[in-house]
Enzyme design. Structure first.
Site, PDB file in Angstrom:
ATOM      1  CD  GLU A 136      62.232  23.301  -7.602  1.00 58.46           C
ATOM      2  OE1 GLU A 136      62.446  24.537  -7.635  1.00 58.46           O
ATOM      3  OE2 GLU A 136      62.685  22.511  -8.431  1.00 58.46           O
ATOM      4  CB  CYS A 181      64.668  26.818  -9.869  1.00 61.96           C
ATOM      5  SG  CYS A 181      65.211  25.147  -9.464  1.00 61.96           S
TER       6      CYS A 181
END
Ligand SMILES: O=CCCC(=O)O
Length: 477
Positions: A249, A283
């Site tokens: 990720e 993110c």
């Protein structure tokens, strides 16, 4: 009182074998507030050996009992939320209310995996010949090495520990050295809930040394990493050389698309919140604000007004709505990116500089007019920087959204279902949220495409990453 972060290995909290420690700083004051233990190779060997020995027992316990232990851990995290959030704010900087939300969200994540782990069924495939039974079993992969980041020091650990444990895999978590103690307190809930020795281990240290050792170790069967694309590629390459499964990720540079026909106020409010939460160190934070020309000027003005109302300060102060950046490295990165942006023609409408001269405070920043060559239009800022550019046609904005190698999150606001469909089918992205902020819940997939990584850190898809299948065909005699 800040608790120093020790290692948790073989069911025991202890310092590193050599007694080595590193410093932890409060980003709001820049003062050293404590230490974390730096694991030696001997510590890592012990962690791997304990995890390997625990695998058979944890797997044999079965989904129901594992679920009970995880639910207990989740309840303990909820009970301790206030204390854990205070530690998080001291070492990471985010406002106390945000820290507490993260802790509670982490408890939800663990609870959700506790339930979903009970539904990891296999299947029976009808055979072509009589008296043959064809079965697909789903089995836990084995010992996992998890690498979790400092921006959400508990939530990202929760995703890895929750998924691994519910699937039946032991995990060795390398926690974030910048924000170690809240992560340690989170792991403590699992220890106190009765997770057997070795099933969860927590280590800190020199990131490269730890990843080299764990990824190469034959007992480690899966790597789960959350962090930058650069580091993710390095770890994935090491894992690839060892044929190890990965969930990655990684970074993003999310487009936030606002069409002329969008619900204007909702778009401003939602996107300003999403941009500046955790000081932009997220993110999935919206980064490129691509606004259709009919509402561009009005939207820019309204967004600036909203950003002006943010109260930057020490996260432990109740009136603060945006804390400092988590460490000095981010401050330097912000200053360099903004300087490059102005050099290449960007206009700063708000912020663009540090706030005060103590603590890593950077002002909410709005910039427009950046050329496509500007570093900011290509690199993940991971800070409170919102970049504005106008567009005319939907096709043009899809092309801009897909221009970068990233493909993590996308935001869109439009009143047209046809435009929404064009955007959701045309944009290369792992997650897309239209007309609201609808990501990051435990039951939802969480992951990207292209340079943003692969695999999922959420939802039923996450569990898949911790399991393998075994096909057995049996001709009855
Ligand atoms: O930084 C990435 C995680 C974001 C979130 O869980 O909302």
């Amino acid at each position: 009182m800040y608790p120093n972060a020790n290692l948790f290995i073989s069911g025991r909290w202890r310092p590193a074998q050599g007694g080595e420690v590193g410093p932890v700083f409060n980003p709001a004051t820049e003062e050293e507030i404590g230490t974390f233990a730096i694991a030696s190779i001997g510590d890592l060997e012990e962690a791997v050996s304990a995890a390997s020995s625990s695998f058979a027992g944890w797997r044999a316990l079965g989904p129901l009992e594992r679920s009970g232990i995880l639910r207990k851990a989740s309840a303990l995290v909820r009970e301790r939320a206030g204390a854990i959030a205070t530690i998080m704010t001291a070492e990471q900087g985010k406002p106390l209310a945000e820290a507490e939300r993260e802790v509670l969200n982490s408890a939800d994540i663990v609870e959700w995996f506790a339930e979903e782990g009970r539904r990891t069924y296999g299947r029976v495939i009808p055979a072509r010949t009589p008296n043959v039974v064809q079965t697909v079993f789903r089995e836990p992969l084995g010992v996992v090495a998890g690498f979790s980041p400092w921006n959400f020091p508990i939530a990202q650990a929760a995703r890895k520990i929750g998924a691994a444990l519910s699937a039946g895999c032991p995990i060795i978590l390398k926690g974030p050295e910048d924000t170690p103690s809240c992560c340690a307190e989170f792991v403590r809930a699992f220890a106190d809930a009765g997770v057997p020795a070795g099933v969860v281990s927590l280590v800190f240290g020199v990131p490269n040394d730890i990843s080299d050792f764990l990824i190469a170790h034959p007992a480690i069967r899966k790597i789960s990493f959350t962090g930058s694309t650069a580091v993710g590629k390095m770890l994935a390459a090491k894992a690839g050389a060892q044929m190890k499964r990965c969930t990655m990720e990684l970074g993003g540079h999310a487009p936030a698309i606002v069409c002329d026909d969008a619900d204007f106020d909702r778009a401003v409010k939602t996107l300003a919140m999403a941009k500046f939460r955790n000081a932009g160190q997220v993110c999935i934070a919206p980064t490129r604000f691509l606004v259709q020309r009919g509402v561009y000027d009005r939207f820019l003005d309204a967004f600036i007004e909203s950003a002006k109302s943010i109260r930057v300060g020490d996260g432990s102060n109740e009136t603060t709505t945006m804390g400092p950046l988590a460490h000095g490295r981010r401050m330097e990165a912000m200053e360099e990116l903004v300087a490059d942006g102005t050099r290449t023609g960007g206009e700063i409408h708000l912020g663009g500089k540090r706030v005060g001269n103590k603590g890593h405070f950077f002002a909410p920043t709005v910039i427009s007019g950046l050329g496509k060559e500007a570093r900011l239009m290509n690199e993940e800022p991971f800070g409170p920087l919102a970049l504005f550019a106008p567009f005319t046609e939907i096709e043009e904005v899809i092309e801009e959204a897909n221009r970068l190698p990233y493909g993590l999150a996308t935001y869109a606001f439009t009143g047209s279902s046809s435009a929404a469909h064009k955007l959701s089918s045309g944009i290369e992205t792992g997650m897309m949220t239209i007309n609201h902020h609808g990501m990051s819940l435990p039951e939802l997939p969480h992951g990207g495409v292209k340079d943003s990584g692969y695999g999922s850190e959420g939802g039923a898809e996450a569990l898949e990453g911790y399991m393998t299948f075994k096909f057995v065909t049996h001709a009855m005699t």
